[in-house]
Design a protein around this motif. Structure first.
Motif, mmCIF file in Angstrom:
data_model
loop_
_atom_site.group_PDB
_atom_site.id
_atom_site.type_symbol
_atom_site.label_atom_id
_atom_site.label_comp_id
_atom_site.label_asym_id
_atom_site.label_seq_id
_atom_site.Cartn_x
_atom_site.Cartn_y
_atom_site.Cartn_z
ATOM 1 N N PHE A 3 0.776 -1.260 0.150
ATOM 2 C CA PHE A 3 0.033 -0.122 0.020
ATOM 3 C C PHE A 3 0.885 1.136 -0.115
ATOM 4 C CE2 PHE A 3 0.608 -0.836 4.371
ATOM 5 C CZ PHE A 3 0.787 0.538 5.017
ATOM 6 N N TRP A 4 0.361 2.243 -0.567
ATOM 7 C CA TRP A 4 0.994 3.619 -0.551
ATOM 8 C C TRP A 4 0.205 4.779 0.120
ATOM 9 C CZ3 TRP A 4 2.280 -0.334 -3.714
ATOM 10 C CH2 TRP A 4 3.611 -0.325 -4.132
ATOM 11 N N ILE A 5 0.629 5.242 1.099
ATOM 12 C CA ILE A 5 0.020 6.325 1.859
ATOM 13 C C ILE A 5 -0.195 7.425 0.998
ATOM 14 C CG2 ILE A 5 -0.203 7.483 4.021
ATOM 15 C CD1 ILE A 5 -0.620 4.466 4.387
ATOM 16 N N ARG A 6 -1.313 7.814 0.777
ATOM 17 C CA ARG A 6 -1.566 9.186 -0.169
ATOM 18 C C ARG A 6 -2.477 10.067 0.572
ATOM 19 N NH1 ARG A 6 0.894 9.176 -4.540
ATOM 20 N NH2 ARG A 6 -0.200 10.813 -5.368
ATOM 21 N N GLU A 28 -5.785 12.080 0.949
ATOM 22 C CA GLU A 28 -7.048 11.612 0.430
ATOM 23 C C GLU A 28 -7.617 12.412 -0.769
ATOM 24 O OE1 GLU A 28 -10.309 11.312 3.296
ATOM 25 O OE2 GLU A 28 -9.034 9.914 4.716
ATOM 26 N N ASN A 29 -7.054 13.685 -0.946
ATOM 27 C CA ASN A 29 -7.324 14.523 -2.080
ATOM 28 C C ASN A 29 -6.591 14.636 -3.180
ATOM 29 O OD1 ASN A 29 -9.681 15.298 -0.565
ATOM 30 N ND2 ASN A 29 -8.399 16.809 0.676
ATOM 31 N N GLU A 30 -5.303 13.583 -3.121
ATOM 32 C CA GLU A 30 -4.348 13.914 -3.889
ATOM 33 C C GLU A 30 -4.496 12.822 -5.100
ATOM 34 O OE1 GLU A 30 0.585 13.335 -4.147
ATOM 35 O OE2 GLU A 30 -0.411 13.579 -2.235
ATOM 36 N N ALA A 31 -4.810 13.260 -6.327
ATOM 37 C CA ALA A 31 -4.842 12.232 -7.688
ATOM 38 C C ALA A 31 -3.484 12.103 -8.159
ATOM 39 C CB ALA A 31 -5.757 12.950 -8.416
ATOM 40 N N GLN A 32 -3.275 10.896 -8.892
ATOM 41 C CA GLN A 32 -1.783 10.764 -9.484
ATOM 42 C C GLN A 32 -1.984 10.409 -10.910
ATOM 43 O OE1 GLN A 32 0.002 7.556 -7.181
ATOM 44 N NE2 GLN A 32 1.641 7.609 -8.712
ATOM 45 N N THR A 33 -1.082 10.836 -11.646
ATOM 46 C CA THR A 33 -1.002 10.570 -12.911
ATOM 47 C C THR A 33 0.096 9.252 -13.040
ATOM 48 O OG1 THR A 33 -1.162 12.991 -13.482
ATOM 49 C CG2 THR A 33 -0.333 11.342 -15.253
ATOM 50 N N VAL A 34 -0.730 8.280 -13.865
ATOM 51 C CA VAL A 34 0.356 7.230 -14.076
ATOM 52 C C VAL A 34 0.214 6.737 -15.533
ATOM 53 C CG1 VAL A 34 -0.056 6.174 -11.767
ATOM 54 C CG2 VAL A 34 -1.444 5.650 -13.689
ATOM 55 N N GLN A 35 1.363 5.800 -15.767
ATOM 56 C CA GLN A 35 1.452 5.432 -17.353
ATOM 57 C C GLN A 35 0.913 3.933 -17.415
ATOM 58 O OE1 GLN A 35 5.585 6.394 -18.350
ATOM 59 N NE2 GLN A 35 4.942 8.501 -18.882
ATOM 60 N N LEU A 36 -0.039 3.590 -18.234
ATOM 61 C CA LEU A 36 -0.185 2.383 -18.616
ATOM 62 C C LEU A 36 0.523 1.929 -20.036
ATOM 63 C CD1 LEU A 36 -4.155 2.579 -17.997
ATOM 64 C CD2 LEU A 36 -2.261 2.195 -16.450
ATOM 65 N N PHE A 37 1.014 0.904 -19.968
ATOM 66 C CA PHE A 37 1.790 0.583 -21.225
ATOM 67 C C PHE A 37 1.167 -0.351 -22.084
ATOM 68 C CE2 PHE A 37 5.080 2.324 -18.412
ATOM 69 C CZ PHE A 37 5.813 2.849 -19.339
ATOM 70 N N LEU A 62 -5.533 8.592 -11.768
ATOM 71 C CA LEU A 62 -5.944 7.751 -10.694
ATOM 72 C C LEU A 62 -6.513 8.729 -9.699
ATOM 73 C CD1 LEU A 62 -3.215 5.369 -10.186
ATOM 74 C CD2 LEU A 62 -4.870 4.879 -11.651
ATOM 75 N N GLU A 63 -7.818 7.984 -9.379
ATOM 76 C CA GLU A 63 -8.275 8.854 -7.888
ATOM 77 C C GLU A 63 -7.400 8.662 -7.042
ATOM 78 O OE1 GLU A 63 -11.408 10.500 -8.238
ATOM 79 O OE2 GLU A 63 -11.312 10.428 -10.275
ATOM 80 N N PRO A 64 -7.788 9.240 -5.788
ATOM 81 C CA PRO A 64 -6.985 9.177 -4.627
ATOM 82 C C PRO A 64 -7.177 7.908 -4.168
ATOM 83 C CG PRO A 64 -8.058 11.327 -4.680
ATOM 84 C CD PRO A 64 -8.400 10.478 -5.758
ATOM 85 N N SER A 65 -5.852 7.175 -3.728
ATOM 86 C CA SER A 65 -5.954 5.815 -3.309
ATOM 87 C C SER A 65 -4.743 5.550 -2.319
ATOM 88 C CB SER A 65 -5.887 4.941 -4.525
ATOM 89 O OG SER A 65 -5.754 3.697 -4.329
ATOM 90 N N GLU A 66 -4.997 4.376 -1.474
ATOM 91 C CA GLU A 66 -3.995 3.976 -0.872
ATOM 92 C C GLU A 66 -3.225 3.073 -1.558
ATOM 93 O OE1 GLU A 66 -5.319 2.170 2.864
ATOM 94 O OE2 GLU A 66 -5.812 4.357 3.660
ATOM 95 N N SER A 67 -3.430 2.567 -2.740
ATOM 96 C CA SER A 67 -2.778 1.620 -3.652
ATOM 97 C C SER A 67 -2.884 1.928 -5.059
ATOM 98 C CB SER A 67 -3.300 0.373 -3.336
ATOM 99 O OG SER A 67 -2.556 -0.789 -4.231
ATOM 100 N N PRO A 68 -2.071 2.911 -5.393
ATOM 101 C CA PRO A 68 -1.957 3.416 -6.951
ATOM 102 C C PRO A 68 -1.101 2.212 -7.729
ATOM 103 C CG PRO A 68 -0.362 4.855 -5.635
ATOM 104 C CD PRO A 68 -1.177 3.886 -4.614
#
Length: 158
Positions: A19-22, A24-33, A61-67
């Motif tokens: 799990f990753w602590i983030r 609650e209001n923090e969205a994250q940009t990720v790359q899907l390959f 990604l929506e805010p999450s504990e497991s991006p």
């Protein structure tokens, strides 16, 4: 013991899972390959079935504990935009019945456990190699992941 737990939280590694602590209001940009065969040709025009054909596609990604889990599950949904498809990006995801059931990260080795009751992860070596590489590249964008393994081991085999 308390120091060890603090380190686990700071590093984002949970006991018995990932799990990753983030915030609650923090969205994250990720790359899907995903894959573009036009970017994976040798000098004679043959498809090489290599990571050269992997193409990153950004998603929020929506805010999450497991991006990490969220990014992998989003990849497995295989949702490409019409614009992405028009550039030659493809995917065989989603695979009917395939589900990610567990993630374990230990000393940089991420073990992904899947259920594949319809054996959709099998096939030719080119196909399964690309499927494997898509998952691996998506996972390795997270700095804690150095190596990716699949469980059960018969998944993604030609």
């Amino acid at each position: 013991m308390i120091l060890a737990l603090i380190l686990l939280v700071v590093l984002g590694i949970g006991i018995g899972g990932v799990f990753w602590i983030r915030s609650e209001n923090e969205a994250q940009t990720v790359q899907l390959f995903y894959y573009n065969a036009d970017k994976d040709l040798d000098s004679a025009g043959n498809i090489q079935c290599s990571e050269a054909g992997l193409v990153p596609v950004e998603r929020m990604l929506e805010p999450s504990e497991s991006p990490l889990r969220d990014a992998l599950e989003l990849l497995l949904k295989g949702e490409l935009t019409p614009e992405e498809k028009n550039t030659g990006i493809t995917t065989e995801f989603p695979l009917e019945g395939l589900s990610l059931t567990q993630l374990d990260l230990e000393e940089g080795v991420l073990t992904l456990t899947f259920e594949d009751p319809k054996n959709k992860t099998s096939g030719g070596s080119c196909r399964v190699g690309i499927l494997w590489k898509q998952i691996e590249a998506t996972a390795k964008q997270f700095s804690a992941v150095k190596e990716v393994k699949f469980s059960p081991e018969w998944l993604f085999q030609p």
